[in-house]
Design a protein around this motif. Structure first.
Motif, PDB file in Angstrom:
ATOM      1  N   ILE A   1       0.868  -1.178   0.000  1.00  0.00           N
ATOM      2  CA  ILE A   1       0.000   0.000   0.000  1.00  0.00           C
ATOM      3  C   ILE A   1       0.901   1.223   0.000  1.00  0.00           C
ATOM      4  CG2 ILE A   1      -1.732   1.305   1.268  1.00  0.00           C
ATOM      5  CD1 ILE A   1      -2.644  -1.437   2.425  1.00  0.00           C
TER       6      ILE A   1
ATOM      7  N   SER B   1       0.904   5.491  -0.442  1.00  0.00           N
ATOM      8  CA  SER B   1       0.171   6.754  -0.513  1.00  0.00           C
ATOM      9  C   SER B   1       1.105   7.767  -1.168  1.00  0.00           C
ATOM     10  CB  SER B   1      -0.210   7.212   0.893  1.00  0.00           C
ATOM     11  OG  SER B   1      -0.823   8.476   0.838  1.00  0.00           O
ATOM     12  N   THR B   2       0.656   8.347  -2.287  1.00  0.00           N
ATOM     13  CA  THR B   2       1.528   9.263  -3.023  1.00  0.00           C
ATOM     14  C   THR B   2       0.721  10.336  -3.738  1.00  0.00           C
ATOM     15  OG1 THR B   2       3.286   9.413  -4.670  1.00  0.00           O
ATOM     16  CG2 THR B   2       1.554   7.804  -5.088  1.00  0.00           C
ATOM     17  N   HIS B   3       1.353  11.446  -3.975  1.00  0.00           N
ATOM     18  CA  HIS B   3       0.787  12.503  -4.810  1.00  0.00           C
ATOM     19  C   HIS B   3       1.427  12.482  -6.194  1.00  0.00           C
ATOM     20  CE1 HIS B   3      -1.561  14.734  -1.766  1.00  0.00           C
ATOM     21  NE2 HIS B   3      -0.737  14.098  -0.946  1.00  0.00           N
TER      22      HIS B   3
END
Length: 59
Positions: free
Chosen positions: A13, A15-17
């Motif tokens: 998993i 989470s990134t922009h």
């Protein structure tokens, strides 16, 4: 390291922009806005159209 874990079949998993990274690396994407899922699917489906009033485009 992430590539190795992915090759081993591990669930990862992230989470990134960084849209380009998500598009090229993820098998499945959950796109969130204001803490809610607004789109989900494989990268080709998630990025098929402009998202969020044209602010986010397909990489």
């Amino acid at each position: 390291m992430l590539d190795r874990l992915k090759e081993e079949g591990k669930t990862i998993i992230v989470s990134t922009h960084y849209v380009d990274f998500a598009y090229s690396w993820a098998d499945y994407i959950y796109m969130m806005k204001d803490g809610r899922i607004i789109r989900e699917g494989v990268p080709e489906e998630v990025f098929i159209n402009k998202i969020d009033n044209g602010k986010l485009k397909k990489p």
